[in-house]
Design an enzyme around this catalytic site. Structure first.
Site, short mmCIF file in Angstrom:
data_model
loop_
_atom_site.label_atom_id
_atom_site.label_comp_id
_atom_site.label_asym_id
_atom_site.label_seq_id
_atom_site.Cartn_x
_atom_site.Cartn_y
_atom_site.Cartn_z
CB SER A 76 44.84 40.71 42.08
OG SER A 76 45.12 42.09 41.66
CG HIS A 77 41.33 36.65 44.08
ND1 HIS A 77 41.04 36.43 45.39
CD2 HIS A 77 42.83 36.58 44.34
CE1 HIS A 77 41.95 36.32 46.18
NE2 HIS A 77 43.15 36.37 45.75
#
Ligand SMILES: *[C@@H]1O[C@H](CO)[C@@H](O)[C@H](O)[C@H]1NC(C)=O
Ligand SMILES: *[C@@H]1O[C@H](CO)[C@@H](O)[C@H](O)[C@H]1NC(C)=O
Ligand SMILES: *[C@@H]1O[C@H](CO)[C@@H](O)[C@H](O)[C@H]1NC(C)=O
Length: 547
Positions: free
Chosen positions: A485-486
């Site tokens: 989740s970057h």
């Protein structure tokens, strides 16, 4: 297996206690009908970047600032403040519930070959928000309070670091001069609570008369007149409002939200906008160049006790310890050591690291939050020992790139997110080198002494290949690697004449006056680590540029 529901039960008790104990003073938020019609700066999105911008810009008292935030205010849900709670925040209102498209080269072990992708819009709520906790202190607030806080909660830290030294790695402070090596994780936690940008920056600024913060305000488009951004259209309490700016609109709505708003406003790839019947105001590669960190779970079994077990996590002692003393498992995100290594170059050859190891001193029930296929989930759970640790192998500089497109003209329709993970073979090669290095690490005397075993990697993908051969590892990666989740880089910064850029070095959207993007979307490439701190730095720099 009901494992998560047990955990959920324990956490409900914790939440109840937390709620009773968090009757802190509520900040005065505004509703939109009460604010004025025109501001110097309208900031869209109250995540890391937006909170920093709002706080810094409003330091000048002759400047008026409006921050529009699509979510509710932060203090509503006590769970956000418990560091260990990231395990439980997925698929909640904390994130937008975005899913990627079904992937062609990855995610074969996940239901429908797709994953949930949190876009870092709310730092406080994202599942993999170590960023926030592990944020790098370079932000000039409370650094000393925070830096001293290494949240060591198990004896495993010693083994991790000793094994690294055996292999010749340095033990470093990854926010100091040296980045490559192994390091105890640093957390931005104050007194056992997560310290988010909203808490650190925004709350102290909330009572300034020249700053208004309005939650539950969903900005649907930027109003553009003759190539000048003059305001925003926003839905609040079921009504539509137009609010105008005398200087600028600043989009800090995140890597998915910012390009979505731009495209709906007519700024994006011409063919795509034409296809949806959106009048094109500026033809720019908005939504292209999407990059994200993938992480591969490597679960290990050990021969000693002391890791964070399910029982330990849910004991009344753990809960009591946290609420009385702000210590114990709940006070830590449980990622105790981070390592940044270059698997290609000779050690310390002055090359950027390509792999991050994340060492978590307990066995998380991965499938429940990444939506593993049932057969794989059951296989893993049926073999899962009580004691062990997880070593995540994370790909820092993916060569694979994807994009974001509108599904429709409806601003409430979630966009099409296709990260195109692992479409570039180079990424597989890097993962394989990472796994090989991890195998060596597990063969050190220190790791052998605690009886580490990699047998949990032996799952259904073995059918086609010899266990731990290159082909096996590739297959394992294509099944099991999931997003950290970057996501980043969907409104790339760069020279205006470069056709792949969306914003110029002053973060201004090319060809439009009075419109900037300030969030992780502008990163031309992903940074070698968690992206929250770089995002805060982008916002700090933007303030200097703007003022
Ligand atoms: C997922 O990927 C596998 C392997 O390529 C394929 O066989 C399967 O049909 C895909 N499933 C979906 C729902 O796309
Ligand atoms: C685990 O520990 C026991 C007792 O110390 C020992 O007999 C056994 O060989 C160890 N197993 C491994 C895999 O190291
Ligand atoms: C992997 O698991 C299978 C099925 O349980 C087993 O037959 C096989 O021996 C295992 N391989 C290794 C190398 O542990």
């Amino acid at each position: 297996m009901g494992m998560m529901s047990h955990i959920a039960l324990g956490i409900s008790a914790a939440v109840l206690v937390a709620y009773l104990m968090s009757m802190e003073k509520q900040v005065n938020y505004n509703i939109l009908s009460e604010v004025r019609k025109k501001y110097d700066y309208i900031i869209v999105g109250g995540g890391s970047a937006g909170a920093v911008l709002a706080s810094r810009l409003s330091e000048k008292d002759d400047v008026t600032v409006l921050l529009l935030e699509a979510g509710g205010e932060e203090s509503e849900t006590p769970l956000y403040h418990i560091p260990a709670a990231w395990f439980f925040l997925q698929k909640t209102e904390a994130d937008w519930g975005y899913h990627t498209e079904s992937q062609k080269f990855s995610h074969f072990g996940l239901k429908g070959n797709r994953s949930i992708l949190n876009a870092m819009i709310y730092n406080r709520g994202s599942r993999y928000d170590y960023d926030n906790w592990a944020s790098q202190g370079c932000t000039g607030w409370g650094y000393d309070d925070v830096l001293s806080y290494h949240a060591r909660v198990t004896p495993f830290v010693d083994y991790y670091l000793k094994a690294a030294e055996e292999l010749g790695f340095k033990i470093v402070d990854y926010n100091g001069e040296e980045f490559e090596g192994f390091a105890e994780t640093q957390f931005t936690i104050r007194n056992g609570e997560r310290s988010s940008t909203s808490k650190a920056f925004l709350k102290p600024a909330m009572n300034r008369p020249n700053l208004r913060v309005v939650p539950n305000s969903h900005v649907v488009k930027v109003i553009i007149d003759q190539k000048v951004a003059i305001g925003v259209e926003v839905i609040h309490g079921g009504r539509k409002y137009h609010i105008y700016t005398s200087k600028e609109v600043i989009l800090s709505a995140g890597v998915i939200g910012s390009p979505q708003i731009l495209m709906i406003s007519g700024i994006g790839p011409k063919s795509h906008l034409d296809h949806l019947g959106i009048p094109v105001i500026a033809d720019l590669p908005v939504g292209d160049n999407l990059q994200d960190h993938l992480m591969l779970p490597v679960l290990t079994r050990v021969n000693i006790t002391g890791s964070v077990t399910e029982k330990g996590m849910l004991s009344w002692w753990t809960i009591t310890q946290y609420y009385l003393f702000s210590t114990g498992y709940f006070s830590s995100p449980l990622v105790e050591v981070l390592a940044h290594v270059n698997t290609k170059k000779a050690m310390y050859a002055k090359a950027a690291p390509d792999i991050q190891f994340m060492l978590i001193s307990g066995l998380p029930k991965v499938g429940d939050y990444v939506e593993l296929r049932d057969d794989i989930m059951n296989e893993i759970l049926s073999n899962l020992p009580e004691e062990g640790f997880a070593a995540y192998v994370c790909l820092l500089h993916p060569k694979s790139k994807g994009n974001i497109r509108l599904r429709s003209r409806d601003p409430f329709d979630s966009p099409i997110i296709d990260p195109n993970y692992l479409s570039d073979e180079e990424d597989i090669k890097t993962f394989i080198r990472g796994v090989r290095l991890l195998e060596k690490y597990m063969q050190t005397k220190t790791m052998q002494k605690i009886g580490v075993s990699l047998d949990l990697l032996n799952i259904t993908v073995r059918d086609a290949h010899d266990f731990l051969s290159d082909a096996y590892v590739e297959c394992y990666v294509r099944h099991m690697a999931t997003t950290q989740s970057h996501p980043a880089s969907t409104c790339k910064i760069g020279p205006p004449e470069d056709p792949s850029t969306v914003v110029d070095p002053q973060l201004r959207v090319k060809g439009i006056e009075g419109l900037r993007v300030v969030d992780a979307s502008v990163m031309p490439v992903l940074t070698s680590g968690n992206i929250n701190a770089p995002t805060i730095m982008i916002a700090e720099r933007a303030v200097d540029i703007i003022l």
